[in-house]
Design a protein around this motif. Structure first.
Motif, mmCIF file in Angstrom:
data_model
loop_
_atom_site.group_PDB
_atom_site.id
_atom_site.type_symbol
_atom_site.label_atom_id
_atom_site.label_comp_id
_atom_site.label_asym_id
_atom_site.label_seq_id
_atom_site.Cartn_x
_atom_site.Cartn_y
_atom_site.Cartn_z
ATOM 1 N N THR A 190 0.848 -1.191 0.000
ATOM 2 C CA THR A 190 0.000 0.000 0.000
ATOM 3 C C THR A 190 0.884 1.241 0.000
ATOM 4 O O THR A 190 2.094 1.143 0.210
ATOM 5 N N PRO A 191 0.304 2.413 -0.209
ATOM 6 C CA PRO A 191 1.107 3.639 -0.136
ATOM 7 C C PRO A 191 1.772 3.848 1.225
ATOM 8 O O PRO A 191 2.780 4.550 1.325
ATOM 9 N N ASP A 192 1.225 3.226 2.277
ATOM 10 C CA ASP A 192 1.804 3.365 3.618
ATOM 11 C C ASP A 192 2.959 2.412 3.875
ATOM 12 O O ASP A 192 3.642 2.528 4.896
ATOM 13 N N GLY A 193 3.173 1.453 2.967
ATOM 14 C CA GLY A 193 4.279 0.525 3.158
ATOM 15 C C GLY A 193 3.945 -0.866 2.657
ATOM 16 O O GLY A 193 2.842 -1.129 2.157
ATOM 17 N N PRO A 248 -6.673 -0.961 -4.199
ATOM 18 C CA PRO A 248 -6.769 -2.084 -5.145
ATOM 19 C C PRO A 248 -5.419 -2.758 -5.395
ATOM 20 O O PRO A 248 -4.356 -2.155 -5.219
ATOM 21 N N LYS A 249 -5.494 -4.015 -5.798
ATOM 22 C CA LYS A 249 -4.318 -4.780 -6.247
ATOM 23 C C LYS A 249 -3.218 -4.845 -5.195
ATOM 24 O O LYS A 249 -2.042 -4.942 -5.523
ATOM 25 N N ALA A 306 -0.837 -2.661 11.165
ATOM 26 C CA ALA A 306 -2.279 -2.893 11.106
ATOM 27 C C ALA A 306 -2.936 -1.999 10.052
ATOM 28 O O ALA A 306 -3.864 -2.420 9.351
ATOM 29 N N LYS A 307 -2.453 -0.783 9.913
ATOM 30 C CA LYS A 307 -3.013 0.132 8.907
ATOM 31 C C LYS A 307 -2.701 -0.350 7.490
ATOM 32 O O LYS A 307 -3.528 -0.218 6.581
ATOM 33 N N ILE A 308 -1.504 -0.904 7.283
ATOM 34 C CA ILE A 308 -1.163 -1.464 5.970
ATOM 35 C C ILE A 308 -2.106 -2.615 5.637
ATOM 36 O O ILE A 308 -2.662 -2.702 4.535
ATOM 37 N N LEU A 309 -2.307 -3.515 6.598
ATOM 38 C CA LEU A 309 -3.194 -4.658 6.379
ATOM 39 C C LEU A 309 -4.626 -4.211 6.107
ATOM 40 O O LEU A 309 -5.299 -4.757 5.220
ATOM 41 N N ALA A 310 -5.091 -3.240 6.856
ATOM 42 C CA ALA A 310 -6.462 -2.782 6.693
ATOM 43 C C ALA A 310 -6.674 -2.159 5.318
ATOM 44 O O ALA A 310 -7.688 -2.422 4.655
ATOM 45 N N ALA A 311 -5.750 -1.350 4.881
ATOM 46 C CA ALA A 311 -5.866 -0.726 3.558
ATOM 47 C C ALA A 311 -5.909 -1.776 2.459
ATOM 48 O O ALA A 311 -6.651 -1.660 1.482
ATOM 49 N N ALA A 312 -5.121 -2.841 2.618
ATOM 50 C CA ALA A 312 -5.023 -3.877 1.593
ATOM 51 C C ALA A 312 -6.220 -4.820 1.600
ATOM 52 O O ALA A 312 -6.854 -5.063 0.561
ATOM 53 N N PHE A 313 -6.554 -5.383 2.759
ATOM 54 C CA PHE A 313 -7.546 -6.457 2.804
ATOM 55 C C PHE A 313 -8.988 -5.969 2.829
ATOM 56 O O PHE A 313 -9.893 -6.737 2.500
#
Length: 270
Positions: free
Chosen positions: A47-50, A180-181, A168-175
């Motif tokens: 994600t843009p956060d990492g 997207p993607k 946790a923020k990276i996971l939340a943005a992704a899942f």
């Protein structure tokens, strides 16, 4: 210093033998087939956060938590709190052991009224129990993460949840499908011919966590796509298509590739 002929002869013989053995080994190894080192299965959330690396079980549980949250129509902040809690309690693994009678993703205890052990070992059940308790915490969305998590868990070290907020923020943005993607996985598949994909079973299990599998928005579509990629090994899925791009179980490909016939209304599995 002088050497006898016998000594010189022995030295010469040893050198010749050493050279001969070396040459022989070189040609033998050159003709021998190379052994391919099979990499281990892995997942990534980008994600843009990492970027965060996960093993397959961690990815499956992450996808399950996001699906249950979507079914309960919870905000992303609730998902972040759940991920940070699970990272601290179990490293996002479904543990059958823990402190005293603690088990599962959130290390919930049968003796504390969370449910029977068999239930707590079910990530869908455990996640629903976690969220049911979280939404009862007053203003949980605005509380510092550690306070919100601790209000649910009542752990001896509630401060330990806070350091996991970034991951946790990276996971939340992704899942959750917001980015997207974001989710890519790869798993080894050495069987010939490859097993038939269990797409019907995959959709059945997705529905158990998410409720309806209908795609009502692109964000929901990407949540379903991420869930499907994370569970691809379990259901022998080699391709997931959505919104004009395709994930393939190919170790030489990183991420989603342009192409495929899938639109925005359905996630295609094969």
């Amino acid at each position: 210093m002088r050497f006898s002929r016998g000594v010189i002869t022995i030295v010469v013989v040893v050198v010749v033998l050493a050279v001969g053995v070396s040459v022989g080994l070189y040609h033998l190894l050159k003709r021998a087939p190379r052994l391919a080192v099979q990499p281990e299965a892995y997942c990534t959330a980008v994600t843009p956060d990492g970027t965060l690396g996960l093993d397959i079980e961690q990815a499956r549980i992450s996808a399950t938590i996001a699906a249950v949250a979507a079914r309960r129509r919870l905000p992303e902040r609730a998902v972040v709190i759940a991920y940070a809690t699970a990272l601290q309690e179990s490293k996002l693994s479904n543990l059958d052991y823990g402190d005293r009678d603690s088990v599962g993703v959130f290390q919930q205890r049968e003796s504390q009224g969370w449910g029977r052990k068999k239930q707590l070992m079910d990530p869908v059940y455990a996640t629903n129990k976690f969220f049911a308790a979280l939404v009862k915490v007053k203003n949980y969305r605005k509380l510092p993460l550690a306070e919100a998590a601790q209000a649910v868990q009542r752990s001896a070290g509630g401060y330990a949840y806070a350091p996991h907020e970034g991951d946790a923020k990276i996971l939340a943005a992704a899942f959750t499908g917001r980015v997207p993607k974001s989710v890519h996985c790869w798993y080894p598949s050495a069987k010939t011919p490859p097993p038939q994909p269990k797409t019907a079973e995959a959709r059945k299990q997705l529905a158990r966590a998410l409720g309806s599998t209908a795609i009502t928005s692109k964000k929901r579509g990407w949540l379903v796509a991420a869930w499907s990629v994370a569970h691809a090994e379990q259901y022998a899925i080699s391709r997931v298509g959505y919104s004009g791009v395709t994930w393939s179980n190919d170790v030489e490909l990183e991420g989603w590739q342009a192409g495929g016939k899938a639109g925005d209304r359905q996630v295609e599995l094969s």
